[in-house]
Design a protein around this motif. Structure first.
Motif, mmCIF file in Angstrom:
data_model
loop_
_atom_site.group_PDB
_atom_site.id
_atom_site.type_symbol
_atom_site.label_atom_id
_atom_site.label_comp_id
_atom_site.label_asym_id
_atom_site.label_seq_id
_atom_site.Cartn_x
_atom_site.Cartn_y
_atom_site.Cartn_z
ATOM 1 N N UNK A 82 0.799 -1.226 0.000
ATOM 2 C CA UNK A 82 0.000 0.000 0.000
ATOM 3 C C UNK A 82 0.831 1.274 0.000
ATOM 4 N N UNK A 83 2.148 1.147 -0.005
ATOM 5 C CA UNK A 83 2.976 2.334 -0.099
ATOM 6 C C UNK A 83 3.530 2.797 1.234
ATOM 7 N N UNK A 84 4.147 3.972 1.210
ATOM 8 C CA UNK A 84 4.849 4.515 2.371
ATOM 9 C C UNK A 84 4.456 5.977 2.560
ATOM 10 N N UNK A 85 5.215 6.675 3.389
ATOM 11 C CA UNK A 85 4.925 8.096 3.621
ATOM 12 C C UNK A 85 5.215 8.949 2.391
ATOM 13 N N UNK A 86 6.071 8.449 1.504
ATOM 14 C CA UNK A 86 6.429 9.219 0.309
ATOM 15 C C UNK A 86 6.011 8.532 -0.986
ATOM 16 N N UNK A 87 5.754 7.241 -0.941
ATOM 17 C CA UNK A 87 5.349 6.482 -2.126
ATOM 18 C C UNK A 87 3.875 6.114 -1.993
ATOM 19 N N UNK A 88 3.088 6.494 -2.982
ATOM 20 C CA UNK A 88 1.672 6.142 -2.959
ATOM 21 C C UNK A 88 0.773 7.212 -2.378
ATOM 22 N N UNK A 169 6.401 -14.220 2.837
ATOM 23 C CA UNK A 169 7.390 -14.024 1.781
ATOM 24 C C UNK A 169 6.912 -13.001 0.760
ATOM 25 N N UNK A 170 7.864 -12.207 0.265
ATOM 26 C CA UNK A 170 7.633 -11.306 -0.862
ATOM 27 C C UNK A 170 8.682 -11.638 -1.910
ATOM 28 N N UNK A 171 8.274 -11.728 -3.170
ATOM 29 C CA UNK A 171 9.255 -12.128 -4.172
ATOM 30 C C UNK A 171 8.948 -11.513 -5.531
ATOM 31 N N UNK A 187 13.390 -1.199 1.567
ATOM 32 C CA UNK A 187 13.817 -0.564 2.816
ATOM 33 C C UNK A 187 12.798 0.477 3.254
ATOM 34 N N UNK A 188 12.198 1.174 2.282
ATOM 35 C CA UNK A 188 11.211 2.197 2.613
ATOM 36 C C UNK A 188 9.913 1.572 3.113
ATOM 37 N N UNK A 189 9.441 0.528 2.443
ATOM 38 C CA UNK A 189 8.151 -0.025 2.858
ATOM 39 C C UNK A 189 8.253 -0.857 4.137
ATOM 40 N N UNK A 190 9.453 -1.313 4.484
ATOM 41 C CA UNK A 190 9.633 -2.001 5.762
ATOM 42 C C UNK A 190 9.750 -0.997 6.908
ATOM 43 N N UNK A 194 2.617 2.628 5.323
ATOM 44 C CA UNK A 194 1.377 3.332 5.634
ATOM 45 C C UNK A 194 0.229 2.368 5.337
ATOM 46 N N UNK A 195 -0.625 2.152 6.331
ATOM 47 C CA UNK A 195 -1.676 1.142 6.209
ATOM 48 C C UNK A 195 -2.913 1.737 5.543
ATOM 49 N N UNK A 196 -2.762 2.070 4.276
ATOM 50 C CA UNK A 196 -3.858 2.664 3.516
ATOM 51 C C UNK A 196 -4.949 1.627 3.250
ATOM 52 N N UNK A 197 -6.182 2.113 3.190
ATOM 53 C CA UNK A 197 -7.334 1.250 2.866
ATOM 54 C C UNK A 197 -7.363 0.014 3.773
ATOM 55 N N UNK A 198 -7.017 0.222 5.034
ATOM 56 C CA UNK A 198 -6.858 -0.895 5.966
ATOM 57 C C UNK A 198 -8.128 -1.733 6.078
ATOM 58 N N UNK A 199 -9.259 -1.082 6.272
ATOM 59 C CA UNK A 199 -10.492 -1.823 6.547
ATOM 60 C C UNK A 199 -11.092 -2.431 5.288
#
Length: 226
Positions: A82-88, A169-171, A187-190, A194-199
């Protein structure tokens, strides 16, 4: 509530399996490197196509859950896309300001739903509608599927993830000259997910469970005995 669990990850890097097949019993020349923070890298060089395949392996899965949070491991597998603080995002501060309001309505909805037969159906409908409205408000700042798009535009193949009892796993594979992109994005997403559209994503995971487990004899058998 938003919950993020710190995880230890390991990474395996290799060329596609078709590039070179090992014989049974062969000892592969794997190079192991451990960072000061405990993150472990396993490198395996294979001659062939100029590609690099990544597997990010988290030692966490369904076995780490308890009654009341079952399905969380699978849900967080989805959340890291779902992205990060700067991506998405188009405007992260504006997006962030809406999240507590979404959580408050979702908590009220959960509390009402847990009343079972005594739940107020009109209140449930009202809260569900309000939750959708707030998620739509946050979505106006969201750039959907941006991680997938960045990777695909740079030649990524086999982009996917999986969750089991004890691992997540992510691949994916990239052209060798795009390998640096993995280090930048993962490294950014770990570190900054950001938990977008969580619900709404929680509903997707619940539907996957209904399809793969609750309506599948094989799925029920595996869950019960494995």
């Amino acid at each position: 509530m938003r919950l993020l669990v710190g995880l230890t990850a390991s990474l395996a890097i290799a060329a596609p399996l078709g590039a070179q097949q090992s014989t049974p019993g062969e000892r592969l020349p794997v190079v192991k490197y451990i960072l000061p923070n405990g993150m472990t890298f396993l490198f395996l060089r294979r001659e062939g196509a100029p590609t690099v395949a990544f597997v990010t392996h988290f030692r966490a899965g369904g076995v780490d859950e308890w009654t009341g949070i079952s399905g969380t491991a699978h849900l967080f597998e989805h959340m890291l896309f779902k992205g990060t603080r700067t991506i998405g995002t188009k405007n992260y501060p504006a997006e962030l300001a809406i999240f507590p309001r979404i959580d408050a309505v979702a908590d009220s909805l959960t509390a009402e739903f847990r009343k079972g037969d005594e739940a107020d159906t009109s209140a449930l409908a009202r809260l569900r509608g309000r939750l959708r409205q707030l998620e739509d408000s946050a979505r106006q700042f969201d750039v959907s599927n941006v991680l997938d798009r960045i990777l695909t535009e740079n030649g990524a193949q086999s982009l996917n993830a999986s969750t089991s009892n004890d691992v997540t796993n992510y691949f994916f594979a990239l052209p060798a000259n795009r390998a640096k992109l993995w280090f930048i994005l993962d490294s950014d997403r770990i570190r900054n997910p950001v938990l977008r559209e969580f619900y709404s994503e929680r509903d997707v995971v619940m539907e996957e469970r209904r399809l793969r487990v609750e309506t599948s004899p094989g799925g029920l058998l595996r869950e019960e005995f494995l």
